[in-house]
Enzyme design. Structure first.
Site, PDB file in Angstrom:
ATOM      1  CE1 TYR A 222      45.218 -24.318  -9.515  1.00 21.26           C
ATOM      2  CE2 TYR A 222      44.185 -26.467  -9.225  1.00 21.26           C
ATOM      3  CZ  TYR A 222      44.157 -25.176  -9.740  1.00 21.26           C
ATOM      4  OH  TYR A 222      43.083 -24.748 -10.465  1.00 21.26           O
TER       5      TYR A 222
ATOM      6  CB  THR B  26      40.262 -16.089  -7.723  1.00 20.09           C
ATOM      7  OG1 THR B  26      41.403 -15.805  -8.521  1.00 20.09           O
ATOM      8  CG2 THR B  26      40.428 -17.442  -7.042  1.00 20.09           C
TER       9      THR B  26
ATOM     10  NE  ARG C 123      37.624 -18.885 -11.910  1.00 22.95           N
ATOM     11  CZ  ARG C 123      38.924 -18.659 -11.794  1.00 22.95           C
ATOM     12  NH1 ARG C 123      39.393 -17.417 -11.758  1.00 22.95           N
ATOM     13  NH2 ARG C 123      39.761 -19.663 -11.708  1.00 22.95           N
TER      14      ARG C 123
ATOM     15  CG  ASN D  78      37.410 -20.912  -8.960  1.00 20.18           C
ATOM     16  OD1 ASN D  78      37.593 -22.077  -9.308  1.00 20.18           O
ATOM     17  ND2 ASN D  78      38.401 -20.112  -8.585  1.00 20.18           N
TER      18      ASN D  78
ATOM     19  CG  HIS E 132      43.155 -23.744 -14.317  1.00 15.71           C
ATOM     20  ND1 HIS E 132      43.934 -23.034 -13.443  1.00 15.71           N
ATOM     21  CD2 HIS E 132      43.958 -24.062 -15.364  1.00 15.71           C
ATOM     22  CE1 HIS E 132      45.166 -22.940 -13.939  1.00 15.71           C
ATOM     23  NE2 HIS E 132      45.204 -23.564 -15.092  1.00 15.71           N
TER      24      HIS E 132
ATOM     25  CD  GLU F 238      48.531 -24.039 -15.802  1.00 13.98           C
ATOM     26  OE1 GLU F 238      47.610 -23.695 -16.566  1.00 13.98           O
ATOM     27  OE2 GLU F 238      48.736 -23.509 -14.686  1.00 13.98           O
TER      28      GLU F 238
END
Ligand code: RTP
Ligand code: MG
Length: 156
Positions: free
Chosen positions: A56, A98, A112, A122, A125, A136
């Site tokens: 992050y 989010t 979520r 939440n 990702h 990622e």
């Protein structure tokens, strides 16, 4: 490779510590498959402070960053490489906004809304762009190729 593979895209999905500890893993995977994604790779792992901070890094100057790092290191996570046409935007659509409280109102069928608690916890990702997805996926799976995989499909 068969023509069915053409045009497919890959993204990184993660079930965050609250999703794993809340026993949502199987239900989330069922929703993923139901939505037409192929789960190409999957592993259970535990992020340490260094890994969570690096993952992050774009948020390192934000006030919530220390909380984000402690949240993300609070227990094991499940990371998955998902594949389908428009995987990046379709996975973001399936997880919802989010803030899980807002998701429950505006996107009640999102993941979520199902298992998130608030703007931090939440439960899942998703990569926010194809370039993020590439970074990622490589972050967790050094051996997996992202993006359009038409020519690599049969090797995996
Ligand atoms: P993600 O990267 O985890 O898929 O989430 P996102 O794109 O929807 O949201 P982003 O802005 O990238 O934020 C990353 C994660 O940081 C936590 N967060 N906490 N105000 C807060 O306390 C706050 N804001 C964000 C969340 O866990 C968010 O998913
Ligand atoms: Mg993000």
């Amino acid at each position: 490779p068969s023509v069915r593979c053409l045009g497919k895209e890959r993204t990184l999905a993660m079930i965050k510590p609250d999703g794993v500890s809340g026993n949502y893993t199987e239900e989330i995977k069922r929703l993923i498959v139901e939505a037409g994604f192929n789960i190409v790779k999957e592993k259970l792992t535990q992020l340490d402070k260094e890994a969570a901070s690096a993952f992050y890094d774009e948020h390192s100057s934000r006030s919530f960053f220390p909380h984000l790092v402690s949240y993300m290191t609070s227990g094991p996570v499940v990371v998955m490489v998902l594949e389908k046409g428009d995987a990046v935007s379709d996975w973001r659509g399936l997880i919802g906004p989010t803030d899980a409280q807002k998701a429950k109102i505006s996107h009640p069928h999102s993941i979520r809304a199902l298992c998130g608690k608030d703007s931090q916890r939440n439960c899942v990702h998703g990569s926010d762009s194809t370039s993020s997805a590439e970074r990622e996926i490589h972050f967790f799976f050094k051996d997996v190729v992202s993006g359009d995989i038409a020519s690599q499909h049969d090797e995996l």
